[in-house]
Design an enzyme around this catalytic site. Sequence first.
Site, PDB file in Angstrom:
ATOM      1  N   CYS A 278      49.456  36.370  25.349  1.00 28.94           N
ATOM      2  CA  CYS A 278      50.611  36.202  24.458  1.00 28.94           C
ATOM      3  C   CYS A 278      50.281  35.789  23.025  1.00 28.94           C
ATOM      4  O   CYS A 278      50.827  36.390  22.089  1.00 28.94           O
ATOM      5  CB  CYS A 278      51.651  35.265  25.041  1.00 28.94           C
ATOM      6  SG  CYS A 278      51.217  34.478  26.571  1.00 28.94           S
ATOM      7  N   ARG A 307      40.502  32.751  33.821  1.00 24.34           N
ATOM      8  CA  ARG A 307      41.055  31.435  34.119  1.00 24.34           C
ATOM      9  C   ARG A 307      40.128  30.721  35.075  1.00 24.34           C
ATOM     10  O   ARG A 307      39.576  31.332  35.986  1.00 24.34           O
ATOM     11  CB  ARG A 307      42.439  31.573  34.773  1.00 24.34           C
ATOM     12  CG  ARG A 307      43.433  32.212  33.838  1.00 24.34           C
ATOM     13  CD  ARG A 307      44.811  32.294  34.460  1.00 24.34           C
ATOM     14  NE  ARG A 307      45.700  33.025  33.556  1.00 24.34           N
ATOM     15  CZ  ARG A 307      46.947  33.373  33.865  1.00 24.34           C
ATOM     16  NH1 ARG A 307      47.444  33.049  35.044  1.00 24.34           N
ATOM     17  NH2 ARG A 307      47.686  34.028  32.990  1.00 24.34           N
ATOM     18  N   GLN A 325      45.795  41.624  33.363  1.00 30.54           N
ATOM     19  CA  GLN A 325      47.247  41.599  33.512  1.00 30.54           C
ATOM     20  C   GLN A 325      47.831  42.886  32.970  1.00 30.54           C
ATOM     21  O   GLN A 325      47.401  43.383  31.945  1.00 30.54           O
ATOM     22  CB  GLN A 325      47.822  40.442  32.699  1.00 30.54           C
ATOM     23  CG  GLN A 325      47.485  39.076  33.233  1.00 30.54           C
ATOM     24  CD  GLN A 325      48.158  37.997  32.414  1.00 30.54           C
ATOM     25  OE1 GLN A 325      47.971  37.942  31.199  1.00 30.54           O
ATOM     26  NE2 GLN A 325      48.924  37.151  33.066  1.00 30.54           N
ATOM     27  N   ASP A 327      50.313  43.419  31.159  1.00 26.49           N
ATOM     28  CA  ASP A 327      51.149  42.511  30.391  1.00 26.49           C
ATOM     29  C   ASP A 327      52.004  43.251  29.371  1.00 26.49           C
ATOM     30  O   ASP A 327      51.651  44.339  28.924  1.00 26.49           O
ATOM     31  CB  ASP A 327      50.206  41.572  29.623  1.00 26.49           C
ATOM     32  CG  ASP A 327      50.818  40.199  29.428  1.00 26.49           C
ATOM     33  OD1 ASP A 327      51.994  40.007  29.778  1.00 26.49           O
ATOM     34  OD2 ASP A 327      50.100  39.323  28.910  1.00 26.49           O
ATOM     35  N   HIS A 329      54.926  42.055  26.042  1.00 27.35           N
ATOM     36  CA  HIS A 329      55.810  41.079  25.416  1.00 27.35           C
ATOM     37  C   HIS A 329      56.894  41.814  24.669  1.00 27.35           C
ATOM     38  O   HIS A 329      56.615  42.777  23.959  1.00 27.35           O
ATOM     39  CB  HIS A 329      55.009  40.150  24.495  1.00 27.35           C
ATOM     40  CG  HIS A 329      54.056  39.309  25.268  1.00 27.35           C
ATOM     41  ND1 HIS A 329      52.741  39.657  25.441  1.00 27.35           N
ATOM     42  CD2 HIS A 329      54.245  38.165  25.965  1.00 27.35           C
ATOM     43  CE1 HIS A 329      52.156  38.745  26.210  1.00 27.35           C
ATOM     44  NE2 HIS A 329      53.047  37.834  26.538  1.00 27.35           N
ATOM     45  N   LYS A 409      63.059  32.681  34.754  1.00 21.21           N
ATOM     46  CA  LYS A 409      62.323  33.904  35.095  1.00 21.21           C
ATOM     47  C   LYS A 409      62.869  34.561  36.341  1.00 21.21           C
ATOM     48  O   LYS A 409      63.558  33.939  37.145  1.00 21.21           O
ATOM     49  CB  LYS A 409      60.849  33.580  35.304  1.00 21.21           C
ATOM     50  CG  LYS A 409      60.625  32.618  36.465  1.00 21.21           C
ATOM     51  CD  LYS A 409      59.150  32.520  36.822  1.00 21.21           C
ATOM     52  CE  LYS A 409      58.956  31.548  37.991  1.00 21.21           C
ATOM     53  NZ  LYS A 409      57.587  31.473  38.458  1.00 21.21           N
ATOM     54  N   HIS A 455      58.054  37.635  28.372  1.00 18.98           N
ATOM     55  CA  HIS A 455      56.785  38.077  28.961  1.00 18.98           C
ATOM     56  C   HIS A 455      57.137  38.844  30.217  1.00 18.98           C
ATOM     57  O   HIS A 455      58.033  38.436  30.939  1.00 18.98           O
ATOM     58  CB  HIS A 455      55.938  36.922  29.499  1.00 18.98           C
ATOM     59  CG  HIS A 455      55.658  35.814  28.558  1.00 18.98           C
ATOM     60  ND1 HIS A 455      54.454  35.689  27.950  1.00 18.98           N
ATOM     61  CD2 HIS A 455      56.392  34.753  28.164  1.00 18.98           C
ATOM     62  CE1 HIS A 455      54.459  34.588  27.216  1.00 18.98           C
ATOM     63  NE2 HIS A 455      55.624  33.998  27.325  1.00 18.98           N
TER      64      HIS A 455
END
Length: 582
Positions: A278, A307, A325, A327, A329, A409, A455
């Site tokens: 992000c 991570r 990911q 991902d 945004h 979420k 996200h």
Amino acid sequence: MADKEVADERQETIRHSMSHVMAEAVLEMFPDAQIAIGPAIENGFYYDFDLPRPLLTEDLDEITRRMKDIISQNKTFERKVVSRKEAAELFAGQKYKLELLDAIPEGEEVSIYNQGGFTDLCRGPHVKSTKELNKDAFKLLSIAGAYWRGKESNPMLTRIYGTAWSSPKELRVYLDHLEDIKKRDHRKLGQELDLFSLHEEAGPGLVYWHPRGAKIRLAIEDFWRNEHYKNGYDMVYTPHVGKSWLWETSGHLGFYKEGMYPPMKMDNTDYYVKPMNCPFHIMIYQNSKRSYKDLPLRWCELGTVYRYEKAGSLHGLMRVRGFTQDDAHLFVTPEQMDDEIIEVLRFSLFMLRSFGFTDIKAYLSTRPEHSVGEQERWDAATEALRRAIEKEGLAYQVDEGGGAFYGPKIDLKIKDAIGREWQLSTVQFDFNLPERFKLVFTDRDGEEKRPYMIHRALLGSIERFFGVLLEHYAGAFPPWLSPEQIRVVPVAENFFDYAKKLEMKFRQAGFRASADLSNDRMNAKIRASQMMKNPYTVIVGEKEETADQVSVRYRGGKQVNGIPTSEFVEEVRKAIDTKAQV
RNA sequence: GCCAAAGUGGCUCAGAGGUAGAGCAGCUCACUCGUAAUGAGCAGGUCCUCGGUUCGAUUCCGAGCUUUGGCUCCA
């Protein structure tokens, strides 16, 4: 339905009673043991003990033997309401029981259950007598460590897990199910089908994709990219590391530091490997002045993040330290929020269904106690999520207070081929980052306003998603995902040339194909191809070469001989295009 | 991170206080075969790492690393 509930309740009672029987057996063996809790769980039960010595797998046999013996004695379960004082005396030496007793709210009844040789502080209910338990319908499964009350600061107890059913037949079915799970284990299939590996010596929790696995990943990613373009997204690429300034601003160093890889020092600054994408997407946003006319912005990236997952929680592809990911945004104006959420949800469902997951449930998580952002925004966002779920007609549950501190979420969970739930998609509002990075857009009135930031990941992580897919299909991927769609097996060396020609023809047609030109016998080649779970094995010899045909052995073993090659090409193309399973 | 178990050729696993074995895979040779394993031979191991005990350790002990099962289900 009502019958099922009654049956479930009955099953649960059996399991709970079984755990008491187990506790009695364990106390017979270790009279000094401290007992903690022993509830019924899905498919079985457990009991936690503080034992004088570690348990061995062999001990389970002994415990099982004693349990059968206890059950055969037809012991009666007697419930008795006692005063707190009586209970305290009864469990004088049992510190965990005393702690539990203390935790029972004032005014609530304190009950004990006795089955002859064993008395437990327990709310119940239980079966009337061990007569109702079937000594051939349970099995002790494993020994594990478990913290008292699940807290890391508490002492570690020994937990024994067991499964229990009302009949041996049900037990059998469940044990078969466990076998099936073992056979589908993605770590096992990954090795057998030569898809991926992990190398402890090179770094735990880091995935190596082999050529066959990479082919599947590419098929997934190609589909993913195409669909994202079609659905109004733009792709971005961002770096893997960023200065500490970035992570301080984002708040990751404050809230998430223990989940990050340690810093690298360079030019007197700390650089961190990204645990999330992000902040980088935000840097792109910040690169220009943004107008309301630019929004919504939908930026997606297959971004690889790292991570620091706890050593004990790493698990194959399902829990790793480096993962990609899928991902994206979304930066949207308040007015656009509703439509965008509906669209994201629709798109998520489309993607999941494309991969063969049809049983999908939504989980809506609302504002937790400790959180940031204005209440109005929380309410508006939460309602937008709810409306989107309802518009799609999805079954959903609300997890009150289960949202992240930065926004509400929706999580989507799918059920795989054998009924296990996996969380894949997540759509999260973020009220934190736009604030921290002071994101703005210029609205039509000339005022600078803060955009909403969303996200979302549809597949979650490519690694984990791949693991789930692998277990879902038990390695037998539908042709569009199969790493090797067609393998050509010549019946003898004389037909190697024709096999090669066919391989090239299939490749030209856009298929993933290979010809087996090893010096094995035909039978061995067919077996090898079947073992690799290739959807189509094409066998060719003189007959086929002369007539421009193929003989096809399908993955399931079905054979069709003498198909004109062009017809077969069309058949495969159709299967791929429709994402059919064969 | 914590508890328990495990770590032996590429893979799956056997084995014992006296420096290791099988099957599959690999390589070589022969066979050229019509729908799930052709045969013979060869090669391959610092028995996870580091310490300790011992005349001798891969085997016993300790530490570390890694893997596996758990650590959410609340009397």
